[in-house]
Design an enzyme around this catalytic site. Structure first.
Site, PDB file in Angstrom:
ATOM      1  N   TRP A  76       0.813  -1.208   0.000  1.00 32.24           N
ATOM      2  CA  TRP A  76       0.000   0.000   0.000  1.00 32.24           C
ATOM      3  C   TRP A  76       0.849   1.261   0.000  1.00 32.24           C
ATOM      4  O   TRP A  76       0.401   2.307  -0.480  1.00 32.24           O
ATOM      5  CB  TRP A  76      -1.039  -0.026   1.105  1.00 32.24           C
ATOM      6  CG  TRP A  76      -0.642   0.330   2.514  1.00 32.24           C
ATOM      7  CD1 TRP A  76       0.399  -0.145   3.228  1.00 32.24           C
ATOM      8  CD2 TRP A  76      -1.357   1.229   3.386  1.00 32.24           C
ATOM      9  NE1 TRP A  76       0.398   0.387   4.495  1.00 32.24           N
ATOM     10  CE2 TRP A  76      -0.668   1.228   4.617  1.00 32.24           C
ATOM     11  CE3 TRP A  76      -2.500   2.012   3.249  1.00 32.24           C
ATOM     12  CZ2 TRP A  76      -1.089   2.001   5.715  1.00 32.24           C
ATOM     13  CZ3 TRP A  76      -2.916   2.771   4.343  1.00 32.24           C
ATOM     14  CH2 TRP A  76      -2.212   2.768   5.554  1.00 32.24           C
ATOM     15  N   ASP A  77       2.083   1.177   0.488  1.00 31.84           N
ATOM     16  CA  ASP A  77       2.992   2.321   0.382  1.00 31.84           C
ATOM     17  C   ASP A  77       3.111   2.797  -1.057  1.00 31.84           C
ATOM     18  O   ASP A  77       3.208   4.001  -1.323  1.00 31.84           O
ATOM     19  CB  ASP A  77       4.401   1.935   0.858  1.00 31.84           C
ATOM     20  CG  ASP A  77       4.477   1.661   2.341  1.00 31.84           C
ATOM     21  OD1 ASP A  77       5.232   2.352   3.033  1.00 31.84           O
ATOM     22  OD2 ASP A  77       3.798   0.728   2.811  1.00 31.84           O
ATOM     23  N   ASN A 103       2.145  -8.505   1.349  1.00 30.13           N
ATOM     24  CA  ASN A 103       2.524  -7.326   2.123  1.00 30.13           C
ATOM     25  C   ASN A 103       3.751  -6.638   1.506  1.00 30.13           C
ATOM     26  O   ASN A 103       3.804  -5.415   1.381  1.00 30.13           O
ATOM     27  CB  ASN A 103       2.805  -7.796   3.550  1.00 30.13           C
ATOM     28  CG  ASN A 103       3.008  -6.708   4.567  1.00 30.13           C
ATOM     29  OD1 ASN A 103       2.663  -6.876   5.720  1.00 30.13           O
ATOM     30  ND2 ASN A 103       3.591  -5.587   4.190  1.00 30.13           N
ATOM     31  N   SER A 154      -1.725  -9.890   2.816  1.00 28.67           N
ATOM     32  CA  SER A 154      -1.607  -8.792   1.863  1.00 28.67           C
ATOM     33  C   SER A 154      -1.526  -7.472   2.635  1.00 28.67           C
ATOM     34  O   SER A 154      -1.054  -7.440   3.785  1.00 28.67           O
ATOM     35  CB  SER A 154      -2.800  -8.809   0.904  1.00 28.67           C
ATOM     36  OG  SER A 154      -2.650  -7.851  -0.122  1.00 28.67           O
ATOM     37  N   ARG A 209       5.306 -13.318  13.777  1.00 31.65           N
ATOM     38  CA  ARG A 209       5.821 -12.779  12.523  1.00 31.65           C
ATOM     39  C   ARG A 209       7.344 -12.930  12.494  1.00 31.65           C
ATOM     40  O   ARG A 209       8.020 -12.616  13.472  1.00 31.65           O
ATOM     41  CB  ARG A 209       5.461 -11.296  12.390  1.00 31.65           C
ATOM     42  CG  ARG A 209       3.986 -11.007  12.213  1.00 31.65           C
ATOM     43  CD  ARG A 209       3.711  -9.509  12.359  1.00 31.65           C
ATOM     44  NE  ARG A 209       4.001  -9.059  13.716  1.00 31.65           N
ATOM     45  CZ  ARG A 209       4.302  -7.810  14.042  1.00 31.65           C
ATOM     46  NH1 ARG A 209       4.381  -6.859  13.119  1.00 31.65           N
ATOM     47  NH2 ARG A 209       4.535  -7.488  15.299  1.00 31.65           N
ATOM     48  N   GLU A 257       9.521 -11.140  10.969  1.00 27.07           N
ATOM     49  CA  GLU A 257      10.216  -9.842  11.050  1.00 27.07           C
ATOM     50  C   GLU A 257      10.093  -9.193  12.418  1.00 27.07           C
ATOM     51  O   GLU A 257      10.779  -8.202  12.698  1.00 27.07           O
ATOM     52  CB  GLU A 257       9.687  -8.895   9.963  1.00 27.07           C
ATOM     53  CG  GLU A 257       8.294  -8.335  10.203  1.00 27.07           C
ATOM     54  CD  GLU A 257       7.165  -9.274   9.825  1.00 27.07           C
ATOM     55  OE1 GLU A 257       6.012  -8.797   9.783  1.00 27.07           O
ATOM     56  OE2 GLU A 257       7.417 -10.486   9.579  1.00 27.07           O
ATOM     57  N   GLY A 291      -2.056  -2.508   7.676  1.00 29.19           N
ATOM     58  CA  GLY A 291      -1.170  -1.359   7.549  1.00 29.19           C
ATOM     59  C   GLY A 291      -1.086  -0.543   8.820  1.00 29.19           C
ATOM     60  O   GLY A 291      -0.113   0.180   9.022  1.00 29.19           O
ATOM     61  N   ASP A 317      -0.218  -1.071  11.941  1.00 30.56           N
ATOM     62  CA  ASP A 317       0.426  -1.943  12.908  1.00 30.56           C
ATOM     63  C   ASP A 317       1.364  -1.106  13.797  1.00 30.56           C
ATOM     64  O   ASP A 317       2.465  -0.832  13.382  1.00 30.56           O
ATOM     65  CB  ASP A 317       1.179  -3.089  12.233  1.00 30.56           C
ATOM     66  CG  ASP A 317       2.016  -2.642  11.038  1.00 30.56           C
ATOM     67  OD1 ASP A 317       1.816  -1.535  10.505  1.00 30.56           O
ATOM     68  OD2 ASP A 317       2.876  -3.446  10.642  1.00 30.56           O
ATOM     69  N   GLU A 334       9.024   8.777   7.992  1.00 29.51           N
ATOM     70  CA  GLU A 334       7.887   7.875   7.816  1.00 29.51           C
ATOM     71  C   GLU A 334       6.603   8.429   8.416  1.00 29.51           C
ATOM     72  O   GLU A 334       5.523   8.260   7.858  1.00 29.51           O
ATOM     73  CB  GLU A 334       8.254   6.542   8.476  1.00 29.51           C
ATOM     74  CG  GLU A 334       7.178   5.495   8.479  1.00 29.51           C
ATOM     75  CD  GLU A 334       7.564   4.322   9.359  1.00 29.51           C
ATOM     76  OE1 GLU A 334       6.974   3.248   9.178  1.00 29.51           O
ATOM     77  OE2 GLU A 334       8.446   4.471  10.239  1.00 29.51           O
ATOM     78  N   GLU A 387       7.137  -0.445  17.082  1.00 32.25           N
ATOM     79  CA  GLU A 387       8.110  -1.519  17.266  1.00 32.25           C
ATOM     80  C   GLU A 387       9.524  -1.158  16.832  1.00 32.25           C
ATOM     81  O   GLU A 387      10.458  -1.894  17.129  1.00 32.25           O
ATOM     82  CB  GLU A 387       7.670  -2.748  16.450  1.00 32.25           C
ATOM     83  CG  GLU A 387       6.331  -3.324  16.862  1.00 32.25           C
ATOM     84  CD  GLU A 387       5.961  -4.521  16.003  1.00 32.25           C
ATOM     85  OE1 GLU A 387       5.625  -5.564  16.579  1.00 32.25           O
ATOM     86  OE2 GLU A 387       6.010  -4.414  14.767  1.00 32.25           O
TER      87      GLU A 387
END
Length: 563
Positions: free
Chosen positions: A155-156, A191, A201, A272, A274, A304, A306, A489, A503
């Site tokens: 989505w970015d 993702n 996704s 996850r 990551e 998105g 998160d 960001e 995180e």
């Protein structure tokens, strides 16, 4: 080898037939697609919990050997101490270099010029991933967000592309073709292009990206990529046909009255890769089975957002219940996708297809109005379908029904009032009014939500509020650029500083901030002077200067002095 990007096609001349399917370059899928945690059981988890490396570096490490050989060596040696583990990792894995993509600020480079200079830094060549790498191959060049994000995020990419003009048509086409190729190869867009993202996704903005290829006639490009649009819709609706009232499966929920709406999901219920240790620690704090916590953390990552308090049942992340929630943002996007497919089918003369997808869109809109509109908050709200109640959340997700044009004028008017009273801040738009330490809560503001807000509000006649949000956001971005020389960001929209929480540290680069900043200045030509703000000399030399903030505040004020 880098494949040449396709030429961007224009819309057809009068009388010209609709576009045929796009010739999408194929994606190599011969490599194994298990995530590192499953390729290297026990080894991966031991290293992750030892905290020897940043979590994202460890998951992106490149194995030197076949996993079977590495696992045999691990079992034979059984390294236990931190030193032994680090020696083993150095022998069998190559860790990525330091994640940095921002250019060092220099001279009097303006913010707009800095953004233009960042595009080549953020562009990666086509990649054919090495056999045991977690990276997925992409046949065309692509743009990454920056910082720790070394791959293309779904989505970015749409918000990054909003600020890329005709001079960037080739890379925009390449990115669309990469995403189309991922749909062809895997049945959906993950993702990001990593094996550890293949279970989920992200918000499905692919059709909006496709529309940017021919902005004066997006239907032309939707018709060109119609097979991929239909395939993505099928992914999000998988399981709907056999779903009984009052039940859910994967990403679809059928309410008691038979209405069909959508939720976020993930196909796995393990930590996850990551964020392995973070997820393990979160699950330890919960009173529920850890598999339920992991599934909901993963679903939150698919959203998105998160993470955000909008997903919490209690006070903190351990209470996350994303999969119990029907969100207005996802359903508004899918309404947009269904209307786009209907329009593309009409362009191609397929009236049955047009009628089918138009009916789906209308049914979704009706169900959203029935279940997601909350008179108490005056906005579209998250709905807990397990409890059968609206959650009462105040979030910028309420603006998605405006952006995708499904809100009534009365609903838009009420939403605008809620936004002005609850989320409008000195530096832009709050994500939620709740301060929890999570990055998708106050005091943070995010570029994509500002684009959604500005366009959605303007489309319903709330031009003053739309313009105010755009101006305050641009001031925030320009001020931070003056102070730091970076495009980051997320931003604190209550104080003049970069955002925080979540995180990982705030990343710079940054794709969607660059795109939305340019897009907003292009939309409001009178705001162009904010793009002329330069880096303060103290920031240029990394110095701490008590007058730096004041000087940058003055520079931003000068940029807006004629407004």
């Amino acid at each position: 080898m880098i494949l040449a990007a396709c030429e961007t096609q224009g819309p057809p001349a009068p009388g010209e037939p609709a576009a045929s399917a796009a010739p999408v370059p194929a994606i190599a899928t011969e490599k194994k697609t298990e995530p590192p945690s499953q390729l290297f059981p026990a080894l991966f988890q031991t290293v992750a919990q030892a905290e020897l490396y940043p979590a994202k570096d460890w998951v992106d490490a490149l194995p030197f050997e076949d996993p079977a050989i590495i696992m045999a060596a691990w079992e034979e040696r059984q390294p236990a101490s931190r030193l032994e583990i680090s020696v083993f990792v150095a022998e069998f894995f190559e860790l990525p270099g330091e994640a940095t993509t921002s250019l060092a600020p220099g001279g009097n480079k303006s913010m707009r010029a800095h953004i233009e200079s960042l595009w080549p830094e953020l562009t990666h060549d086509a990649v054919r991933a090495e056999r045991w790498s977690s990276l997925l191959s992409l046949p065309e060049p692509y743009i990454v967000p920056g910082g720790r994000f070394r791959e293309v995020y779904y989505w970015d990419a749409y918000f990054t592309m909003t600020g890329m003009g005709p001079e960037h048509d080739a890379i925009k086409r390449s990115m669309v073709d990469n995403f189309a190729g991922l749909i062809d190869a895997y049945g959906f867009i993950p993702n990001a292009n990593r094996t550890y993202y293949l279970s989920r996704s992200q918000p499905p903005f692919f059709f909006k990206m496709v529309g940017l290829l021919t902005p004066n006639d997006p239907v032309y490009s939707w018709a060109e990529y119609l097979p991929q649009l239909k395939a993505e819709h099928a992914f999000w609706m998988n399981g709907a046909g056999a779903l009984a009232p009052g039940t859910a499966a994967e990403r679809v929920v059928r309410l008691a009255d038979g209405a069909l709406l959508s939720r976020y999901w993930d196909d796995l219920s393990i930590p996850r890769d990551e964020s392995y240790l973070a997820d393990v620690l979160t699950a330890q704090e919960a009173s529920r089975p850890k598999e339920i916590v992991y599934r909901n953390l993963r679903a939150g990552a698919e959203s998105g957002w998160d993470f955000s308090s909008r997903w919490f049942a209690g006070e903190d992340l351990s209470s996350i219940e994303t999969t119990d929630i029907i969100p207005p943002d996802l359903n508004a996007i899918l309404y947009g996708l269904e209307t786009a497919i209907a329009a593309a089918c009409a362009r191609k003369g397929d009236r049955a297809c047009e009628a089918d997808y138009r009916q789906m869109a209308d049914a979704r809109s009706d169900a959203m109005r029935h279940y997601l509109w909350n008179d108490d908050t005056g906005a579209y709200d998250d709905y807990d379908f397990v409890d059968g109640t609206p959650r009462g959340n105040i979030t910028a997700a309420a603006l998605y029904p405006l952006f995708f044009g499904l809100a009534s004028q009365a609903e838009a008017d009420a939403t605008a009032l809620m936004i002005e009273e609850e989320l409008l801040a000195p530096g832009g738009l709050l994500t939620t009014p709740n301060e929890t330490g999570e990055q998708w809560d106050a005091p943070n503001g995010w570029a994509p939500l500002h684009w959604i807000a500005v366009q959605g509000l303007a489309d319903y006649g709330h031009t003053d509020l739309s313009r105010t949000i755009a101006r305050r956001w641009l001031q925030t971005v320009a001020r931070t650029y003056c102070q730091t020389g970076k495009m980051v960001e997320k931003y604190d929209v209550t104080e003049p500083r970069p955002g925080g929480g979540g995180e990982y540290p705030t990343q710079d680069g940054f794709g969607w901030t660059n795109g939305v900043t340019i897009a907003l200045m292009d939309r409001y030509q009178e705001f162009m002077p904010y793009g002329d703000v330069t880096v303060d000399s103290a920031a240029d030399h990394g110095a701490e200067n008590t007058g730096l903030m004041q000087r940058c505040e003055a520079a931003v004020a000068r940029a807006g002095s004629d407004l």
